[in-house]
Enzyme design. Structure first.
Site, mmCIF file in Angstrom:
data_model
loop_
_atom_site.group_PDB
_atom_site.id
_atom_site.type_symbol
_atom_site.label_atom_id
_atom_site.label_comp_id
_atom_site.label_asym_id
_atom_site.label_seq_id
_atom_site.Cartn_x
_atom_site.Cartn_y
_atom_site.Cartn_z
ATOM 1 N N ASP A 136 -1.197 -14.186 6.475
ATOM 2 C CA ASP A 136 -2.432 -13.112 6.090
ATOM 3 C C ASP A 136 -2.882 -13.108 7.527
ATOM 4 O O ASP A 136 -3.501 -13.231 9.134
ATOM 5 C CB ASP A 136 -3.630 -14.697 6.187
ATOM 6 C CG ASP A 136 -4.641 -13.778 5.410
ATOM 7 O OD1 ASP A 136 -5.183 -12.286 5.940
ATOM 8 O OD2 ASP A 136 -4.618 -13.916 4.139
ATOM 9 N N ALA A 191 -4.502 -3.771 6.461
ATOM 10 C CA ALA A 191 -6.018 -3.055 6.933
ATOM 11 C C ALA A 191 -7.308 -3.548 5.277
ATOM 12 O O ALA A 191 -6.747 -3.209 4.138
ATOM 13 C CB ALA A 191 -6.722 -2.281 7.275
ATOM 14 N N GLY A 232 1.207 -0.829 0.067
ATOM 15 C CA GLY A 232 0.229 -0.035 0.042
ATOM 16 C C GLY A 232 1.000 1.342 -0.106
ATOM 17 O O GLY A 232 2.477 1.301 0.179
ATOM 18 N N GLU A 284 -10.789 8.589 10.891
ATOM 19 C CA GLU A 284 -11.723 7.974 10.873
ATOM 20 C C GLU A 284 -12.642 7.546 11.823
ATOM 21 O O GLU A 284 -13.889 7.628 12.519
ATOM 22 C CB GLU A 284 -12.274 6.607 9.747
ATOM 23 C CG GLU A 284 -11.852 7.656 8.440
ATOM 24 C CD GLU A 284 -13.224 8.166 8.293
ATOM 25 O OE1 GLU A 284 -13.906 7.580 8.111
ATOM 26 O OE2 GLU A 284 -13.199 9.148 7.551
ATOM 27 N N SER A 290 -6.762 5.736 12.955
ATOM 28 C CA SER A 290 -6.545 6.557 11.790
ATOM 29 C C SER A 290 -8.205 7.487 12.508
ATOM 30 O O SER A 290 -8.735 7.577 13.735
ATOM 31 C CB SER A 290 -7.552 5.503 10.573
ATOM 32 O OG SER A 290 -9.011 7.047 10.198
ATOM 33 N N LEU A 318 -0.058 -1.957 9.300
ATOM 34 C CA LEU A 318 -0.818 -0.864 8.128
ATOM 35 C C LEU A 318 -1.420 -1.444 6.678
ATOM 36 O O LEU A 318 -2.346 -0.929 6.595
ATOM 37 C CB LEU A 318 0.888 -0.426 6.970
ATOM 38 C CG LEU A 318 2.408 0.386 7.163
ATOM 39 C CD1 LEU A 318 2.846 0.782 6.882
ATOM 40 C CD2 LEU A 318 1.709 1.040 9.060
ATOM 41 N N TYR A 361 -15.546 0.297 8.410
ATOM 42 C CA TYR A 361 -13.751 0.712 8.806
ATOM 43 C C TYR A 361 -13.700 1.425 10.193
ATOM 44 O O TYR A 361 -13.083 1.546 10.755
ATOM 45 C CB TYR A 361 -13.600 1.634 7.558
ATOM 46 C CG TYR A 361 -12.598 2.314 7.524
ATOM 47 C CD1 TYR A 361 -10.920 1.363 7.218
ATOM 48 C CD2 TYR A 361 -11.658 3.661 7.873
ATOM 49 C CE1 TYR A 361 -9.670 2.001 7.545
ATOM 50 C CE2 TYR A 361 -10.848 3.943 8.056
ATOM 51 C CZ TYR A 361 -10.000 3.045 7.943
ATOM 52 O OH TYR A 361 -7.913 3.363 8.187
ATOM 53 N N ASP A 394 1.293 3.501 2.178
ATOM 54 C CA ASP A 394 2.575 3.502 3.407
ATOM 55 C C ASP A 394 3.487 2.679 3.768
ATOM 56 O O ASP A 394 4.174 3.033 3.858
ATOM 57 C CB ASP A 394 1.405 3.662 5.104
ATOM 58 C CG ASP A 394 0.555 5.036 4.498
ATOM 59 O OD1 ASP A 394 0.316 5.971 3.437
ATOM 60 O OD2 ASP A 394 0.229 5.463 5.284
#
Ligand code: G4F
Length: 462
Positions: free
Chosen positions: A56, A80, A11, A129, A127, A78, A151, A13
């Protein structure tokens, strides 16, 4: 040499963090799940020192094996399901990977490193969020959470699990409450990259419109490269803790659009932007703005790239990338045309896909293949550039012309359609389907294409 394990390595990051840690002298291991992850090769080329390891977040035993094998000093979690819109469609998967995945990784660390005096340091990607329907502005480490998506709920679970392992087992487990952070490596599904990539494609005549959801949402956007530095600094502290990482500025999607279109040389963004309720969310986070005072004071961290700089960086990178992709497409087409005995007939000019009559180089009578675009499908180079089909039909005589790529100078400056140079200093539009008839100097700047509702391109999943 310190050893670091990163989940979510492919990803945005993960890629910046891997490069940062390699530069700092770490042995870096990137955990990847599934078979044949298509991004591995690209990330490996970007950071050759990075070693991939299979594991995993949905499988505790795999995590125990990974931690046992790598023997990391530091673990950066990291990995997600990070796309908020997707979490509404796949809430259970999100809860499992984004939420329970944190618990599993902490368990693996506890099992391998020991329930006491565990030396493995852990970073959790929490996050903004989690603040969701914000209870205070700006948001700090003390602001209560009110998540607005599966999320956000999963991130709250991961955050409190990290705090719990710190308190229960004395783990050096820290949590970074990162506000939105973007870059040219951002996935195309996120609004900033969707905008900058869309602008690049509009500028190159590959797309007509950008279709978005709620333009009033406001975010505290920083540069991802700056934010991974904060992650590393958290794990270098004597004591683990939680930190807000943010710029302290908030901007609406409208502001982002305005700056981004301006950076690409457009005066006005409105004609190029449409809206579709499909891109709105069942529950929205309206405004986020973080206060990173604690990170500044304790970690000595502050963002280096400001908002206009970030927008410019992303727009410029996307224009370069889309141009390269476009050129690559043309090179491949030409190579194929040359290597096939029945393919040398195409005049290869860029033409309009709409309108009754195709536009070919003067003298070429080949028939073009009509590729009508299905509604809701993204415009691609192949649908935008129908080419002579004599190559695929051996019964048609060849016109003997070589396929040539139109250089920007041979495109009409007024309407962006394929053009023909009639003099070294001007380019005349010869598109018969929507002829603008303009003769314009070939030294102009941005090519403009008027928006056409019939060819509006949307990416339904973003
Ligand atoms: O770019 P976004 O999808 O990012 P969002 O939802 O803020 O989440 C990102 O930042 C979080 C940090 O706060 C991360 F935790 C999370 O993993 C992710 O990286 O959407 C930003 C805003 C939203 O309000 C959305 O409704 O843009 C609005 N938006 C409007 N039109 C759109 C669109 N978002 C997307 N993705 N696509 C649109 O067409």
């Amino acid at each position: 040499m310190p050893r670091a394990l990163i989940t979510g390595t492919t990803g945005q990051d993960g890629r910046y963090l891997a490069q940062l840690l390699v530069a700092k002298g770490y042995d870096v291991f990137g955990m990847v799940s599934g078979q044949a992850n298509p991004k591995i090769q690209m990330v490996q080329e970007e950071t050759p020192e990075l070693e991939f390891i299979e594991g995993d977040l949905q499988d505790l035993s795999s995590l125990i094996s990974v931690v046992e094998l790598v023997q990391p000093d530091e673990v950066y979690n990291l990995g997600a399901i990070s796309f908020v819109a997707l979490s509404f469609r796949q809430p259970e998967l999100t809860a499992d990977i984004t939420g329970l995945g944190v618990l599993r990784m902490l368990e693996a660390i506890r099992v391998i490193g020991g329930a006491q005096d565990n030396s493995i340091r852990f970073y959790q990607a929490s996050s903004s969020e989690m603040f969701g329907k914000v209870r205070a502005t700006p948001q700090t480490e003390k602001t209560p959470f009110h998540p607005r998506s599966p999320y956000g709920v999963a991130k709250v679970f991961g955050h409190y699990t990290t705090v719990n392992y710190r308190e229960a087992y004395g783990l050096h487990a820290s949590s970074g409450m990162l506000f939105n952070h973007e870059s040219p490596r951002r996935g195309l599904e996120f609004v900033t990259r969707k905008i900058t990539n869309g602008i690049a494609r509009i500028k190159l005549g590959l797309q007509d419109k950008l279709v978005l959801g709620n333009l009033e949402a406001s975010r505290d956007w920083g540069f991802a490269g700056d934010y991974v530095e904060a992650m590393w600094r958290m794990l270098q502290q004597d004591e683990p803790d939680d930190y807000v990482i943010a710029t302290g500025e908030t901007h609406t999607i409208r502001e982002f659009l305005s700056l981004a279109f301006e950076a690409a040389g457009f005066d006005d963004w409105k004609p190029y932007v449409g809206s579709d309720p499909r891109f709105e969310r069942p529950a929205e986070v309206d405004v986020l703005i973080g206060d990173a005072t604690k990170a500044r004071e304790r970690l000595g961290w502050e963002p280096k790239v400001d908002f206009p700089g970030l927008v410019r960086m992303m727009v410029e990178a996307d224009i370069v990338a889309e141009e390269a992709r476009d050129n690559h497409w043309w090179s491949v087409s030409r190579a194929r045309a040359r290597s096939s005995p029945t393919t040398s007939a195409c005049c290869g000019r860029s033409t309009s896909t709409s309108g009754p009559a195709p536009t070919w180089r003067s003298g070429c009578t080949r028939v073009r293949r009509s590729r009508s675009r299905r509604p809701g499908r993204a415009a691609s180079a192949s649908t935008r550039r129908p080419r002579c089909v004599a190559r695929s039909d051996p019964t048609r005589p060849s016109c003997g012309r070589r396929a040539t790529k139109p250089s920007p100078e041979t495109r009409c400056r007024a309407c962006s359609r394929g053009g023909r140079s009639s003099s070294p200093s001007s380019t005349v539009c010869i598109s018969s389907s929507a002829r603008c008839g303009t003769s314009s100097p070939s030294s102009g700047t941005a090519r403009r294409r008027p928006p056409s509702s019939s060819t509006t391109a949307t990416r339904a999943t973003r």
